[in-house]
Design an enzyme around this catalytic site. Structure first.
Site, PDB file in Angstrom:
ATOM      1  N   ARG A 149      28.479  32.662  15.833  1.00  9.15           N
ATOM      2  CA  ARG A 149      27.587  33.676  15.259  1.00  9.15           C
ATOM      3  C   ARG A 149      28.201  34.285  14.002  1.00  9.15           C
ATOM      4  O   ARG A 149      27.502  34.528  13.018  1.00  9.15           O
ATOM      5  CB  ARG A 149      27.261  34.761  16.289  1.00  9.15           C
ATOM      6  CG  ARG A 149      26.347  34.276  17.411  1.00  9.15           C
ATOM      7  CD  ARG A 149      25.808  35.412  18.251  1.00  9.15           C
ATOM      8  NE  ARG A 149      26.823  36.293  18.780  1.00  9.15           N
ATOM      9  CZ  ARG A 149      27.439  36.145  19.946  1.00  9.15           C
ATOM     10  NH1 ARG A 149      27.134  35.123  20.726  1.00  9.15           N
ATOM     11  NH2 ARG A 149      28.340  37.015  20.358  1.00  9.15           N
ATOM     12  N   ASN A 168      26.491  27.177  18.159  1.00 11.00           N
ATOM     13  CA  ASN A 168      26.193  27.555  19.537  1.00 11.00           C
ATOM     14  C   ASN A 168      25.929  29.065  19.511  1.00 11.00           C
ATOM     15  O   ASN A 168      26.859  29.849  19.337  1.00 11.00           O
ATOM     16  CB  ASN A 168      27.361  27.229  20.459  1.00 11.00           C
ATOM     17  CG  ASN A 168      27.134  27.689  21.884  1.00 11.00           C
ATOM     18  OD1 ASN A 168      26.164  28.380  22.188  1.00 11.00           O
ATOM     19  ND2 ASN A 168      28.036  27.325  22.768  1.00 11.00           N
ATOM     20  N   ARG A 200      25.571  31.221  21.652  1.00  9.96           N
ATOM     21  CA  ARG A 200      26.263  32.022  22.670  1.00  9.96           C
ATOM     22  C   ARG A 200      27.721  32.288  22.324  1.00  9.96           C
ATOM     23  O   ARG A 200      28.395  33.042  23.003  1.00  9.96           O
ATOM     24  CB  ARG A 200      26.158  31.322  24.027  1.00  9.96           C
ATOM     25  CG  ARG A 200      24.702  31.239  24.495  1.00  9.96           C
ATOM     26  CD  ARG A 200      24.586  30.686  25.874  1.00  9.96           C
ATOM     27  NE  ARG A 200      25.187  31.597  26.833  1.00  9.96           N
ATOM     28  CZ  ARG A 200      25.506  31.273  28.077  1.00  9.96           C
ATOM     29  NH1 ARG A 200      25.267  30.069  28.519  1.00  9.96           N
ATOM     30  NH2 ARG A 200      26.049  32.153  28.876  1.00  9.96           N
ATOM     31  N   CYS A 201      28.216  31.663  21.252  1.00 10.71           N
ATOM     32  CA  CYS A 201      29.620  31.777  20.865  1.00 10.71           C
ATOM     33  C   CYS A 201      29.769  32.811  19.740  1.00 10.71           C
ATOM     34  O   CYS A 201      29.116  32.704  18.698  1.00 10.71           O
ATOM     35  CB  CYS A 201      30.124  30.410  20.395  1.00 10.71           C
ATOM     36  SG  CYS A 201      31.761  30.453  19.643  1.00 10.71           S
ATOM     37  N   SER A 202      30.641  33.793  19.935  1.00  7.46           N
ATOM     38  CA  SER A 202      30.805  34.848  18.932  1.00  7.46           C
ATOM     39  C   SER A 202      31.337  34.299  17.609  1.00  7.46           C
ATOM     40  O   SER A 202      30.908  34.715  16.533  1.00  7.46           O
ATOM     41  CB  SER A 202      31.714  35.961  19.450  1.00  7.46           C
ATOM     42  OG  SER A 202      33.027  35.476  19.673  1.00  7.46           O
TER      43      SER A 202
END
Length: 113
Positions: free
Chosen positions: A14, A7, A9-11
């Protein structure tokens, strides 16, 4: 081939992706919020992780708190909830053949690559 269920948008997701990129190994990115998982795929992931479906749930998600928290759910009902609301699935998940891990913390990924 290594797969990461990601995802953007998820740190943590990433960070997990960065670990894979730094490894130099070939991998496939699966954006599971864009391409819905099938029941078969989700069951395979759970099996490779060696966990119960409930252990793959993000229990702080608003949808979990509003629709499911406090209810007694079967494994099948939990799987159906994740298929209906993929945001409930912990992330990132990295699979390398028959090994899998949830990248929380992201360093867990190093154990299977």
């Amino acid at each position: 081939m290594i797969k990461i269920y990601h995802n953007p948008r998820c740190s943590k997701s990433r960070q997990g992706l960065s670990i894979l990129e730094a490894s130099g190994k070939e991998f496939e990115i699966i954006k599971y919020l864009e391409k819905e998982l099938t029941s078969k795929e989700l069951l395979s992931i759970i099996s490779k992780l060696g966990i119960k479906p409930m252990d793959l749930i993000r229990k702080n998600e608003a949808i979990w708190k509003s629709e499911y928290k406090g209810k007694t759910l079967s494994d099948q009902e939990i799987i159906e909830a994740m298929l209906k609301h993929p945001k409930l699935i912990e992330r990132p998940i990295v699979i390398n053949e028959d090994k899998a891990t949830i990248g929380r913390p992201p360093e867990n990924i190093l154990n299977i690559i």
